[in-house]
Design an enzyme around this catalytic site. Structure first.
Site, short mmCIF file in Angstrom:
data_model
loop_
_atom_site.label_atom_id
_atom_site.label_comp_id
_atom_site.label_asym_id
_atom_site.label_seq_id
_atom_site.Cartn_x
_atom_site.Cartn_y
_atom_site.Cartn_z
N THR A 178 24.10 46.16 -12.61
CA THR A 178 25.04 45.67 -11.63
C THR A 178 24.76 44.23 -11.24
O THR A 178 23.63 43.79 -11.34
CB THR A 178 24.94 46.56 -10.37
OG1 THR A 178 25.99 47.50 -10.35
CG2 THR A 178 24.93 45.85 -9.09
N ARG A 206 32.14 58.36 -17.09
CA ARG A 206 31.28 58.27 -15.91
C ARG A 206 31.59 57.02 -15.10
O ARG A 206 31.78 55.94 -15.63
CB ARG A 206 29.81 58.25 -16.33
CG ARG A 206 28.81 58.17 -15.17
CD ARG A 206 28.32 56.77 -14.90
NE ARG A 206 27.21 56.73 -13.92
CZ ARG A 206 26.68 55.61 -13.45
NH1 ARG A 206 27.13 54.44 -13.85
NH2 ARG A 206 25.68 55.66 -12.59
N ASP A 209 28.42 53.95 -8.57
CA ASP A 209 28.70 53.55 -7.19
C ASP A 209 29.39 52.20 -7.08
O ASP A 209 30.01 51.89 -6.06
CB ASP A 209 27.40 53.50 -6.39
CG ASP A 209 26.46 52.40 -6.88
OD1 ASP A 209 26.16 52.39 -8.10
OD2 ASP A 209 26.03 51.56 -6.09
N THR A 229 22.02 48.50 -6.13
CA THR A 229 21.77 48.53 -7.56
C THR A 229 20.86 49.70 -7.86
O THR A 229 20.19 50.22 -6.97
CB THR A 229 21.15 47.20 -8.03
OG1 THR A 229 21.11 47.17 -9.46
CG2 THR A 229 19.73 47.04 -7.50
N GLY A 230 20.84 50.13 -9.12
CA GLY A 230 20.00 51.26 -9.49
C GLY A 230 20.84 52.46 -9.86
O GLY A 230 21.94 52.33 -10.39
N MET A 231 20.34 53.64 -9.56
CA MET A 231 21.00 54.88 -9.96
C MET A 231 22.18 55.15 -9.04
O MET A 231 22.03 55.60 -7.90
CB MET A 231 20.02 56.04 -9.92
CG MET A 231 20.57 57.32 -10.52
SD MET A 231 19.31 58.60 -10.67
CE MET A 231 20.26 59.88 -11.48
#
Length: 318
Positions: A178, A206, A209, A229-231
């Site tokens: 991101t 998929r 966020d 950012t991240g999962m």
């Protein structure tokens, strides 16, 4: 390794003792300013700053800023050149939000290089907030955006190697997914944008966020703004960026608010050491801060004092 609640509380206390104010701009009126996630935020901030330092609007600045990594094929996690999904298709997500709570979003968009600009058109030219898939593509083309192949030879080769191994990649510095950008303009107004090609080799269809207002981005012009950012699934489950802004509403600094949101997620996970999430926040006074679970997340800042890249504090720092 499973981490119990007692271990988490010890880590949390230790992290707090390091100093919540680290990385927070002390000025009470630091404007204009732009902050963004990851090292590729440096050139993105430069583009945004060209608008901000001339008195331009934060909304225009964040759009111009994130378009830089969207169009850079060397950045493998945003826009053109981004990693494809498991089917070998590059699908893009983006959102944008202004100081008046206006927002626009696109998800599962294909063949359009600058999804953030499509998201802005959704915000300004439709009564809706989000368009997805074929509908988003049709809308983009109706607004003059041109279709083009976003799968570069390099990204295709990586995908073909992945097909042979089928290894799941940790979303971290090696596979961050991101760019989120927040800006405060000279007029004191906040805006934000977030854009991504998503997790590498994700399931076809998929959506994370990044295009979801409240999860990957949130702006409240009375209080502040946050991006993540991240999962992405973890930010969706906790409405993470809205949570960060609400912590700031309760009196937390941006740094404290990001840490509290990460801790909220970590306590729910239990085995949080296996995951990475990070938040970046900017408040109405131009203070900023960030926090994450694992080392490796950094963010870029540009204001009247210059440009810098800062390593975010993290929960595992002992």
């Amino acid at each position: 390794m499973k981490t119990n609640r007692r271990d988490f509380l010890k880590l949390s206390a230790a992290a707090g003792a390091v100093g919540l104010a680290s990385g927070v701009k002390a000025s009470t009126n630091n404007k204009p300013i732009v902050v963004s996630t990851w090292e590729h935020g440096i050139p993105a901030n430069e583009a945004a700053w060209k608008i901000l330092h001339q008195g331009g609007k934060a909304l225009d600045a964040v759009e111009a800023g994130v378009r830089v990594p969207e169009g850079d094929p060397a950045i493998r996690t945003v826009g053109y050149g981004g990693y494809p999904d498991a089917n070998g298709v590059v699908t893009l997500d983006a959102c944008i939000m202004d100081e008046n709570m206006n927002c626009g979003s696109v998800a599962f968009l294909q063949n359009i290089k600058h999804p953030v600009s499509v998201a802005r058109k959704v915000m300004e030219d439709t009564p809706h907030v989000m368009l997805v898939g074929e509908g988003a593509l049709e809308f983009a083309k109706s607004k003059g955006f041109k279709e083009e192949n976003l799968l570069t030879p390099e990204a295709k080769a990586d995908w073909q190697r992945w097909l042979k191994e089928r290894e799941v990649q940790m979303i971290n510095i090696e596979n961050h997914d991101t760019i989120g950008m927040l800006a405060l303009d000279a007029n004191g107004d906040l805006s934000g944008a977030c854009t991504t090609s998503g997790a590498a080799y994700k399931m076809h269809g998929r959506v994370g966020d990044s295009p979801l207002i409240g999860a990957g981005l949130y702006v409240d012009n009375e209080i502040g703004a946050a991006t993540a950012t991240g999962m992405g699934e973890l930010m969706i489950k906790t409405v993470g960026c809205h949570l960060v802004v609400e912590f700031m509403r309760q009196g937390a600094t941006p740094q404290q608010a990001c840490q509290q949101a990460v801790e909220r997620i970590a306590t729910k996970l239990g085995d949080y050491k296996a995951f990475q999430v990070g938040f970046l926040a900017l408040n109405k006074q131009g203070q900023y801060g960030a926090y994450c679970i694992q080392p490796g997340f950094n963010y870029a800042v540009q204001d009247n004092s210059g440009s810098q890249l800062i390593d975010a504090n993290n929960l595992l720092k002992g």
